[in-house]
Scaffold this active site. Structure first.
Site, PDB file in Angstrom:
ATOM      1  N   GLU A 320       2.281   2.138   5.786  1.00  0.00           N
ATOM      2  CA  GLU A 320       2.705   1.699   4.463  1.00  0.00           C
ATOM      3  C   GLU A 320       1.501   1.498   3.550  1.00  0.00           C
ATOM      4  OE1 GLU A 320       6.457  -1.006   6.113  1.00  0.00           O
ATOM      5  OE2 GLU A 320       4.619  -1.959   5.433  1.00  0.00           O
ATOM      6  N   CYS A 321       1.526   2.113   2.391  1.00  0.00           N
ATOM      7  CA  CYS A 321       0.535   1.891   1.337  1.00  0.00           C
ATOM      8  C   CYS A 321      -0.895   2.028   1.872  1.00  0.00           C
ATOM      9  CB  CYS A 321       0.772   0.536   0.669  1.00  0.00           C
ATOM     10  SG  CYS A 321       0.075   0.423  -1.000  1.00  0.00           S
ATOM     11  N   GLY A 322      -1.636   0.932   2.019  1.00  0.00           N
ATOM     12  CA  GLY A 322      -2.996   1.026   2.522  1.00  0.00           C
ATOM     13  C   GLY A 322      -3.075   1.665   3.888  1.00  0.00           C
TER      14      GLY A 322
END
EC number: 6.3.5.9
Length: 430
Positions: A320-322
């Site tokens: 997720e994301c990072g």
């Protein structure tokens, strides 16, 4: 199951930046120091405020949101907290009536009285008008009173207090003080572990509150019992490696609880510090700040090889994301420094000076329909075709891509896994 009663307050404000987190944390620390069991919640999808609030209360902090979390799950969380706490505190999000759903919507739905925090540093009698507006804008809103923040002097506090209509309770004032300030970063506050003097700041805020504000417990709120839901052990025996360190820390406690309730064993590891993965069947790489740790991540070759081998073996990865940025070919920070990442997803990301996306998201995957949110300052370019795109319930155009490569699923979306437990299990089940 029967209803449970517990004193509760929802701490809100007319806008962001008024000091909601400081006041909520001060209340939590003050009552916890007195031996009370305090449970704190955060309205909306934020990660950083809950880290501070967990430190203040000594207990994990959960999100409440009528859309992302859902009314029934929010009811369950509050009911469970009421069974073990002497005080429930809920920090609002943005302004009291901002957003859909808003903090006011949550307060009305569960009957939790609102304590309005107003930054009084640059006003006098207008303080009373603002307080009156917050109380009367929605007549059915349960309203406890107001607390002035960043007050310049005792006399200034008295002026603010005297400006209030008789119908509005004065909870007191917090003085302007650098000793209580909580430094911020682009997502809000900095991470709790980055503040070496955080406990001293929390104690200073609690001390100031005890000296200048109302600190008695509020009246009890009756929290209705939720519908009982049973989960099948769909992840029984599955060992899930969860990245958790300074680079990857944006984890919903509810996600971890769900995975364990499904039968999984969670093993935490650090892509920054560990040379190898623990013996796991699946990986969960949450969001965070990989751009602040480019060199350390790119130099940890053994960890990179271990994750590549995990992927090559066809084992599940949820990023997720990072966590997704860590799997790209490369990542460039705001200073134009680029570092090689793991190369499991084709593409490059570059940090931007401004916010790139902020929105709630819901996405239909082959495994099910998950809700979550997106909030990032990077831009990604990838030739990979998305498996699916998110939809925003508030009519924003944001539609984050979800990418898939083998058993790897990656997106900018921070998923709230309890929104579809079956989908969560399918994503991480070998």
């Amino acid at each position: 199951m029967t209803s449970r009663n517990c004193p509760a307050l929802l701490i809100a404000a007319p806008a962001s930046g008024q000091g909601k987190t400081t006041v909520t944390a001060a209340l939590a620390r003050l009552h916890a120091r007195q031996g009370k069991r305090v449970r704190v919640f955060k309205c909306g999808p934020d990660f950083l405020d809950p880290m501070i609030l967990a430190r203040a209360s000594g207990k994990p902090v959960y999100q409440l949101d009528l859309w992302m979390v859902g009314e029934e799950e929010s009811r369950r969380l509050l009911w469970e907290a009421a069974g073990e706490a002497d005080l429930i505190l809920i920090e609002g999000v943005m302004g009291l009536f901002d957003g859909a759903p808003s903090a006011a919507d949550l307060a009305r739905r569960f009957g939790v009285p609102v304590l309005a925090v107003i930054d009084g540093s640059a006003m006098a009698q207008t303080f009373g008008a603002l307080a009156h507006g917050l109380k009367s804008f929605q007549p059915e809103l349960p309203f406890a009173g107001v607390l002035a923040n960043r007050v310049g002097s005792t006399r200034h506090g008295e002026i603010l207090r005297d400006s209030l209509p008789e119908s509005i309770r004065w909870y007191g004032a917090l003085p302007r003080s650098v000793d209580m300030e909580l430094p911020s970063r682009h997502l809000g506050l900095v991470q709790a572990e980055e503040l070496a003097d955080l406990d001293a700041r929390l104690d200073a805020a609690a001390d100031a509150l005890a000296q200048s504000a109302e600190t008695e417990l509020p009246p009890a709120v009756s929290f209705a019992a939720p519908t009982r839901v049973s989960l099948a052990p769909l992840l029984a025996g599955v060992r899930i490696g969860v990245a958790r360190d300074a680079a990857f820390a944006f984890l919903y406690q509810a996600n971890l609880d769900l995975l364990q309730a499904l039968g999984a064993e969670l093993l935490f590891f650090s892509p920054l510090r560990f040379a190898r993965l623990p013996a796991v069947d699946s990986l969960y790489l949450p969001g965070g700040y990989p751009e602040l740790h480019l060199r350390a991540l790119s130099r940890n070759g053994p960890m990179a090889e271990a994750i590549r081998a995990h992927h090559a073996a066809g084992k599940p990865i949820l990023a997720e994301c990072g966590g997704m940025l860590y799997l790209l070919d490369g990542l460039t920070d705001r200073g134009d420094e680029r570092a090689e990442m793991l190369g499991l997803l084709p593409g490059e990301a570059r940090m931007q000076q401004r916010l790139s996306a902020l929105a709630l998201q819901e996405v239909e995957l082959p495994e099910g329909r998950l809700r979550g949110h997106t909030f990032h300052h990077s831009m990604l370019e990838s030739p990979l075709q998305p498996l699916a795109r998110g939809e925003c319930p508030n009519y924003k155009r944001t539609a984050e891509a979800v990418y898939r490569s083998g058993r790897l699923t990656a997106s900018y979306i921070h998923f709230y896994l309890p929104s579809d437990p079956l989908a969560a299990a399918a994503l991480l089940r070998p």
